[in-house]
Scaffold this active site. Structure first.
Site, short mmCIF file in Angstrom:
data_model
loop_
_atom_site.label_atom_id
_atom_site.label_comp_id
_atom_site.label_asym_id
_atom_site.label_seq_id
_atom_site.Cartn_x
_atom_site.Cartn_y
_atom_site.Cartn_z
N GLY A 1 62.64 80.10 81.19
CA GLY A 1 64.09 79.86 81.13
C GLY A 1 64.57 78.72 82.01
O GLY A 1 63.80 78.10 82.76
N LYS A 56 81.40 66.57 91.89
CA LYS A 56 80.86 67.80 92.47
C LYS A 56 81.26 67.82 93.92
O LYS A 56 80.97 66.87 94.67
CB LYS A 56 79.34 67.81 92.33
N HIS A 113 79.99 83.77 94.34
CA HIS A 113 79.88 82.69 95.32
C HIS A 113 81.15 82.51 96.16
O HIS A 113 81.10 82.43 97.39
CB HIS A 113 79.55 81.37 94.63
N ASP A 151 72.59 85.96 95.61
CA ASP A 151 73.73 85.06 95.44
C ASP A 151 73.27 83.77 96.11
O ASP A 151 73.22 83.69 97.35
CB ASP A 151 74.98 85.61 96.13
N HIS A 152 72.91 82.78 95.31
CA HIS A 152 72.19 81.65 95.92
C HIS A 152 73.06 80.86 96.89
O HIS A 152 72.53 80.12 97.72
CB HIS A 152 71.54 80.76 94.85
N1 LIG Z 1 70.46 78.83 84.85
C1 LIG Z 1 71.19 78.87 85.96
O1 LIG Z 1 71.64 77.85 86.50
C2 LIG Z 1 71.51 80.18 86.59
C3 LIG Z 1 71.12 81.37 86.01
N2 LIG Z 1 71.40 82.56 86.64
C4 LIG Z 1 70.97 83.82 86.04
O2 LIG Z 1 69.57 83.80 85.84
C5 LIG Z 1 69.23 84.58 84.70
C6 LIG Z 1 68.43 83.70 83.74
O3 LIG Z 1 69.23 82.65 83.31
P1 LIG Z 1 68.66 81.38 82.53
O4 LIG Z 1 67.30 81.01 83.01
O5 LIG Z 1 69.73 80.37 82.58
O6 LIG Z 1 68.54 81.94 81.04
P2 LIG Z 1 67.76 81.28 79.81
O7 LIG Z 1 68.47 81.74 78.59
O8 LIG Z 1 67.50 79.85 80.00
O9 LIG Z 1 66.33 81.99 79.88
C7 LIG Z 1 66.13 83.32 79.46
C8 LIG Z 1 64.68 83.69 79.65
O10 LIG Z 1 64.54 85.04 79.22
C9 LIG Z 1 63.41 85.09 78.33
N3 LIG Z 1 63.66 86.14 77.34
C10 LIG Z 1 64.76 86.36 76.61
N4 LIG Z 1 64.60 87.44 75.83
C11 LIG Z 1 63.35 87.89 76.05
C12 LIG Z 1 62.58 88.98 75.55
N5 LIG Z 1 63.07 89.82 74.65
N6 LIG Z 1 61.33 89.14 76.01
C13 LIG Z 1 60.82 88.28 76.93
N7 LIG Z 1 61.50 87.26 77.47
C14 LIG Z 1 62.75 87.06 77.02
C15 LIG Z 1 63.38 83.73 77.70
O11 LIG Z 1 62.08 83.49 77.25
P3 LIG Z 1 61.73 82.86 75.81
O12 LIG Z 1 62.82 81.90 75.49
O13 LIG Z 1 60.40 82.22 76.03
O14 LIG Z 1 61.70 84.01 74.92
C16 LIG Z 1 63.71 82.85 78.88
O15 LIG Z 1 62.57 82.65 79.67
C17 LIG Z 1 70.56 85.08 84.13
O16 LIG Z 1 70.83 86.34 84.67
C18 LIG Z 1 71.55 84.08 84.66
O17 LIG Z 1 72.84 84.63 84.75
C19 LIG Z 1 72.03 82.60 87.85
C20 LIG Z 1 72.43 81.45 88.48
C21 LIG Z 1 72.26 80.16 87.88
O1 LIG Z 2 75.52 80.47 89.83
C1 LIG Z 2 75.92 79.43 89.35
O2 LIG Z 2 76.00 78.34 90.14
C2 LIG Z 2 76.02 77.05 89.58
C3 LIG Z 2 76.49 76.13 90.70
O3 LIG Z 2 75.54 76.15 91.71
P1 LIG Z 2 75.39 74.92 92.73
O4 LIG Z 2 74.36 75.38 93.69
O5 LIG Z 2 74.98 73.74 91.91
O6 LIG Z 2 76.73 74.72 93.34
C4 LIG Z 2 76.92 76.98 88.38
O7 LIG Z 2 76.82 75.70 87.77
C5 LIG Z 2 76.53 78.04 87.40
O8 LIG Z 2 77.44 78.05 86.30
C6 LIG Z 2 76.52 79.40 88.03
O9 LIG Z 2 75.96 80.36 87.14
#
Ligand SMILES: NC(=O)C1=CN([C@@H]2O[C@H](COP(=O)(O)OP(=O)(O)OC[C@H]3O[C@@H](n4cnc5c(N)ncnc54)[C@H](OP(=O)(O)O)[C@@H]3O)[C@@H](O)[C@H]2O)C=CC1
Ligand SMILES: O=C1O[C@H](COP(=O)(O)O)[C@@H](O)[C@H](O)[C@H]1O
Length: 502
Positions: free
Chosen positions: A19, A353, A248, A185-186
């Site tokens: 992801g 930003k 945050h 909470d990063h």
């Molecule tokens: N992205 C960001 O900047 C941030 C994200 N978060 C949190 O982190 C978490 C992940 O977010 P993010 O990485 O953006 O999400 P993505 O949608 O990019 O990734 C989701 C991941 O989950 C996997 N996945 C989904 N369904 C299944 C399944 N049924 N079985 C196995 N694997 C599955 C996908 O794998 P595949 O596609 O290979 O199936 C993929 O690796 C969320 O809770 C989000 O709120 C928090 C702060 C910031």
């Molecule tokens: O958790 C989140 O944070 C980012 C912002 O993080 P930053 O470290 O770049 O300030 C935000 O873009 C995202 O929507 C949110 O899920």
């Protein structure tokens, strides 16, 4: 930086290993910890997803991602190979219980190589709807035991309402002890956010003035230039209030406004934060429109490039009522902060930003300089730049040079970055602490629940209608966006704010 090789081996399973978060934050953080000698001597990372990949293709993908997203830039081949040989991919569905026996085999194979049982770390980097199922399956499959060395890391958002957060906490604590649960909470991993406590409580200068008698208002702003960046379907269900304010910004507010902990120790700090969150006045549902403003970005220009509006982003519904900007005016009902407005705002697709805390001190226009105060003179202000600038600026009034009694404003600047050669990313600090079993910078269940309690009236009010959702032009400066009319102050730039939302 203190370098310590951990002696207990670790297997880190990343659910969501393909992801966005894994590629942009988690793998770069793990790689940089490895480069800095802060990973255990023996470790293995198992990324998990449904995408069809061999180990070699997974490693190649992560090499390319690292080259883009790591603070250390393109990995040297030698260092990369040392890391990549500990990186594995496991293709499976996290919903199906059967796949967990395959995962167990992988973990045990790693432990046979280590010659001992490892700390087993389960990082849930998946959509919130999977958390209950995955934790249940980990427990049922016997992958984790009840001891502190096996840990589970939960990403935000933690729940989607207060009730769901309480339920999720109950579910987690029925399978794991609180010591095993790390709610991320990063922002708490950011050096400049942690420094708020050092600034307040390690200096005799500020604490005596840190109250309603001397402080007129506090502004906390987290402005982003980026849009939803391919996360439209996630953001549709979240919006800026749940995505940023609930976690945050309320954490930053807690650090700015909490009472002093007895000592700098996890439980003391968390206790003071919970007290502060409880003291935030809940906005009555019928008054939400006075205290809260929300908006959504339309198309516009950023850095000279045209960008699409929120409704045109992938994964966004045409009839969406999700907000990408929110500004709230809170009050804190305790003796320290009686009557002081706290103004929190965050938005995407803004001019730049920039995250900061502004502590606006009261006007000294009634003091002995009253006849010459005014004009260019401004009240004291402490500006804490959190990112990307990392300095602290104290605005003062000083004597004008020459033979007169006039005043001019001056600034004392402390550049947090200048003497800070080792500047880890937030996720590095948090993952390193979690590996060491230190929960100080993670959220306790009651913190999460209280933060939801603070925003629930806003969600309830918004569920009754959306005609207050305004549209702003992408690329607008945050100061030009509308703010709640309850937030009134005489201070400098706030007076120039104008309504730019169409
Ligand atoms: N992205 C960001 O900047 C941030 C994200 N978060 C949190 O982190 C978490 C992940 O977010 P993010 O990485 O953006 O999400 P993505 O949608 O990019 O990734 C989701 C991941 O989950 C996997 N996945 C989904 N369904 C299944 C399944 N049924 N079985 C196995 N694997 C599955 C996908 O794998 P595949 O596609 O290979 O199936 C993929 O690796 C969320 O809770 C989000 O709120 C928090 C702060 C910031
Ligand atoms: O958790 C989140 O944070 C980012 C912002 O993080 P930053 O470290 O770049 O300030 C935000 O873009 C995202 O929507 C949110 O899920």
């Amino acid at each position: 930086m203190e370098k310590r090789k951990r002696t207990v081996p670790a297997v880190i399973v990343i659910f969501g290993g393909t992801g966005d978060l894994a590629k942009r934050k988690l793998i770069p953080a793990l790689y940089n910890l490895y480069l800095d000698g802060r990973m255990p001597q023996n470790f293995q990372i198992i990324g998990l997803g449904r995408t069809d990949l061999e180990n070699s293709a997974y490693r190649e993908k992560l090499f390319n991602d690292l080259s883009v997203f790591s603070r250390s830039g393109v990995p040297s081949l030698e260092e990369w190979e040392g890391f990549a040989c500990r990186l594995y991919y496991f293709r499976s569905s996290i919903e199906s219980f059967d796949s967990y026996s395959g995962l167990e085999e992988k973990i045990e194979a790693a432990e046979i190589g280590f010659g001992e049982r490892s700390d087993r770390i389960f990082y849930l980097s998946v959509a919130p709807r999977f958390i209950a199922k995955v934790t249940e399956n980990i427990k049922l499959a016997g992958l984790a035991d009840g001891l502190d060395h096996d840990r589970i890391i939960i990403e935000k958002p933690f729940g989607h309402t207060k009730t769901s957060a309480v339920e999720l906490n109950e579910l987690l604590t029925s399978s794991f002890s609180e010591k095993q649960i790390y709610r991320i909470d990063h922002y708490l991993g950011k050096e400049t956010v942690q420094n708020i406590l050092s600034l307040r409580f390690a200096n005799a200068l500020f604490e005596p003035l840190w109250n309603a008698e001397y402080i007129e208002s506090v502004d906390i702003t987290v402005a982003e230039k980026i849009g939803v960046e391919g996360r439209g379907s996630y953001f549709e269900a979240a919006g800026a209030l749940k995505d940023m304010i609930q976690n945050h910004l309320l954490q930053i507010l807690s650090m700015v406004a909490m009472e002093s902990p007895d000592i700098i120790e996890a439980e003391h700090i968390r206790d003071r934060k919970v007290e502060l969150l409880k003291a935030i006045r809940r906005i009555p549902v019928e008054e939400v429109r006075e205290f809260v403003v929300r908006g959504r970005y339309g198309s516009g220009t950023i850095d000279g490039k045209d960008v699409v509006g929120y409704l045109e982003e992938d994964g966004v519904h045409q009839d969406s009522i999700t907000e990408t900007y929110v500004a709230l005016n809170f009050f804190i009902d305790n003796p320290r902060w009686a009557g002081v407005p706290f103004f929190l705002r965050t938005g995407k697709r803004l001019l730049e930003k920039s995250s900061s805390v502004k502590v606006n001190f009261r006007n000294q226009a009634e003091g002995p300089f009253r006849d010459i105060y005014g004009g260019d003179q401004l009240p004291n202000r402490l500006l804490i730049n959190l990112q990307p600038g990392t300095d602290i600026r104290l605005r003062l009034n000083a004597k004008k040079p020459g033979v007169n009694t006039g005043l001019r404003t001056a600034e004392m600047i402390f550049d947090f970055g200048a003497d800070n050669q080792y500047s880890p990313e937030a996720y590095e600090t948090l993952i390193s602490d979690m590996l060491a079993g230190d929960p100080s910078l993670f959220m306790r269940a009651d913190q999460v629940n209280e933060a939801w309690d603070v925003i629930m009236p806003v969600l309830d009010a918004w569920s009754q209608g959306s005609d207050d959702l305004l549209v702003y032009t992408a690329g607008i400066a945050p100061e030009e966006l509308i703010i709640p009319h309850t937030y009134r102050t005489d201070i400098d730039e706030l007076t120039s704010r104008c309504l730019q939302i169409t």
